[in-house]
Design an enzyme around this catalytic site. Structure first.
Site, short mmCIF file in Angstrom:
data_model
loop_
_atom_site.label_atom_id
_atom_site.label_comp_id
_atom_site.label_asym_id
_atom_site.label_seq_id
_atom_site.Cartn_x
_atom_site.Cartn_y
_atom_site.Cartn_z
N THR A 219 -36.82 -4.03 0.21
CA THR A 219 -37.57 -4.81 -0.78
C THR A 219 -36.67 -5.88 -1.40
O THR A 219 -37.06 -7.06 -1.51
CB THR A 219 -38.17 -3.90 -1.86
OG1 THR A 219 -38.86 -2.84 -1.21
CG2 THR A 219 -39.14 -4.67 -2.75
N LYS B 299 -51.85 2.77 2.81
CA LYS B 299 -50.39 2.75 2.71
C LYS B 299 -50.00 2.16 1.37
O LYS B 299 -50.49 1.09 0.99
CB LYS B 299 -49.81 1.88 3.84
CG LYS B 299 -48.32 1.75 3.81
CD LYS B 299 -47.65 2.84 4.62
CE LYS B 299 -46.17 2.97 4.38
NZ LYS B 299 -45.77 4.09 3.54
N ASP C 254 -41.84 4.44 -5.24
CA ASP C 254 -42.02 3.31 -6.16
C ASP C 254 -41.19 3.69 -7.39
O ASP C 254 -40.29 4.55 -7.28
CB ASP C 254 -43.51 3.09 -6.50
CG ASP C 254 -43.77 1.80 -7.28
OD1 ASP C 254 -43.67 0.73 -6.68
OD2 ASP C 254 -44.05 1.86 -8.49
N SER D 143 -41.37 0.02 5.70
CA SER D 143 -42.07 1.31 5.81
C SER D 143 -42.92 1.34 7.08
O SER D 143 -42.99 2.36 7.77
CB SER D 143 -42.98 1.53 4.60
OG SER D 143 -42.23 2.00 3.50
N LYS E 176 -52.28 3.30 -3.56
CA LYS E 176 -51.19 3.56 -4.50
C LYS E 176 -51.48 4.89 -5.16
O LYS E 176 -52.64 5.32 -5.22
CB LYS E 176 -51.12 2.45 -5.56
CG LYS E 176 -49.77 2.31 -6.23
CD LYS E 176 -48.76 1.57 -5.38
CE LYS E 176 -47.39 1.60 -6.01
NZ LYS E 176 -46.46 0.69 -5.31
#
Ligand code: NDP
Length: 453
Positions: A213, A94, A170, A385, A130
């Protein structure tokens, strides 16, 4: 600054450097973890016997691929795509996707490595990964972004699924990009599943995910302030960036009566002597999210704001209590840290991933500035998430209050884990130590349980 077990750390780093030459960002993130975990491993030989740290720094899988696409003039362009599937010890891979011209393997390996510990801290069953591409969405039309995303997913789809790897957004990957990526995945797999997070609410997204975030970063800082018997009211806060993380951190801090002094983008920073207002924030959100403009336009619109071209927010001309970098890696170096210390900073929280250089972190710690590392502070995004994945699996949507309450609970828990592993007998808290050890122990124990895989 003296470091325990320095010779063991240097010997370990030499081997990692030899295997991963020229990957400066990755090596920087490994060193941070090594400095904290090697002294711990020396005292707990079970981790040494299982060779855990050497295994942890080796990604389980790295996928690198060509992404060809046709631009608006009919020319065929090519970019490089990546997915670093770093660790599946505690759950499926993830982590986000980044589209930015600076993207390379080193940056994605550092982000994937950080993600392992961050995800472990959330208490949710999420592994670390990532990915992304050296594609720049800036200046591209929606149609070009769609073509790029479709080509990217045409390769990526065979490596991901709701059970193996669940990417998210991102830098450069927001709601628009997630939409195009999801559409192509669904088309290729003939399956409507929660394979990506950060989706729109209409088709499987979660309330609070966009805010998570930024809000989570502030919730963590609220806990840090509480522990120091303080709160946000009247605190002077410098922020960098003006994207997703910065926007919602600012929203929450204004709500808590803190005073935001700066915002920035890659061209410069804007200074608000009397603090940014909700009107300034609303304008910035429109500017950045819809018009994809520059922060300099804020100073054109509001005469009380001042713009400093090609300067980082850390050069701000006034006293400051707290700093929350929310832009990108290594944006705050030792000299900036020195300047901020002279301006009175006492609290730092990394909204972005590794925005402070190693020297800056060491200086903050030496001067007793309370420093929260990104893997703890900004974990609210991946936590939400995880909550989006849970809702997708249950095929239902939780109301806003329920998701926010869970996010707040998770951030408080992350802070508590940092204190548990990072507090010394004098009551001083080393948040870097706390976050790294808490994440390490959880993942290392899972690896031992699962054998040499
Ligand atoms: P966005 O793309 O929404 O915003 C990034 C912001 O940073 C933009 O304002 C951008 O300016 C600015 N920026 C980029 N590079 C620089 C630079 N060299 N100097 C100054 N400003 C710069 O990204 P996010 O807000 O989503 O992410 C920001 C950081 O937070 C990243 O490190 C990301 O990995 C991390 N993060 C994000 C999460 C999320 O949920 N979004 C979760 C956890 C961490 P410009 O417009 O000029 O490019």
């Amino acid at each position: 600054m003296s470091i325990p077990c320095e010779s063991e750390i240097n010997a370990f780093m030499e081997e990692v450097e030899a295997k991963n030459p020229n990957e400066s960002e990755f090596l920087q993130s490994v060193r941070e973890v090594a400095e904290i975990t090697i002294p711990y491993i020396e005292k707990h030989p079970v981790y040494k016997e299982a060779n855990i740290l050497y295994r942890m720094v080796e990604p389980e899988r790295v996928i690198m691929f060509r992404v060809p696409w046709v631009d608006r003039t009919g020319r065929i362009q090519v970019n490089r795509g990546y997915r670093v599937q770093f660790s599946s010890a505690i759950g499926p891979y993830k982590g986000g996707l980044r589209f930015h011209p600076s993207v390379n393997l080193s940056i994605l390996k550092f982000l994937g490595f950080e993600q392992i510990f961050k995800n472990a801290l959330t208490t949710l069953p999420l592994g670390g990964a990532k990915g992304g591409a050296d594609f720049d969405p800036k200046g591209k039309s929606d149609r070009e972004v769609m073509k790029f995303c479709q080509s990217f997913m045409t390769e990526l789809h065979r490596h991901i699924s709701k059970y193996t790897d669940i990417p998210a957004g991102d830098i450069g990957v927001g709601k628009r990009e997630i939409g195009y990526l999801f559409g192509q995945y669904k088309r290729m797999e003939n399956e409507f599943t929660g394979v990506l997070t950060g989706k729109d609410l209409n088709w499987g997204g979660s309330l609070i995910r966009p805010e998570a975030t930024g809000y989570g970063t502030v919730y963590f800082m609220v806990e840090m302030l509480k522990k120091a018997k303080e709160d946000f009211e009247g605190k002077r806060v410098a922020i960098s960036g003006s994207g997703n993380v910065a926007q919602f951190a600012i929203e929450k801090i204004i709500e808590l009566k803190g005073k935001i002094l700066t915002v920035s983008d890659s061209s410069g920073y804007v200074y608000a002597k009397d603090g940014f207002t909700t009107d300034h924030l609303k304008f910035m959100m429109e500017l950045k999210n819809k018009e994809r403009g520059r922060v300099s336009e804020m100073a054109d619109k509001f005469s009380e704001l001042e713009y400093f071209e090609n300067e980082p927010a850390w050069n701000l001309p006034c006293e400051v209590d707290m700093v929350i970098p929310c832009a990108t890696q290594n944006e705050l170096d030792e000299q900036h840290a020195q300047n901020l210390i002279e301006k009175g900073v006492r609290f730092v929280g990394e909204g972005a991933n590794m925005p402070c250089t190693t020297d800056a972190v060491h200086l903050f710690q030496e001067k007793k500035v309370l420093f929260g590392p990104g893997k703890a502070v900004n974990a609210g995004g991946v936590a939400a998430s995880g909550l989006e994945m849970a809702q997708n699996a249950l095929q239902l949507s939780w109301e806003r209050g329920k998701v926010e309450e869970k996010l707040l609970f998770i951030m408080k828990n992350i802070h508590a884990q940092c204190v548990h592993y990072g507090e010394d007998k004098h009551g001083e808290i080393d948040y870097v130590k706390g976050a790294n050890l808490a994440g390490f122990v959880k993942v290392a124990n899972a690896m031992i349980d699962q054998g040499a895989v």
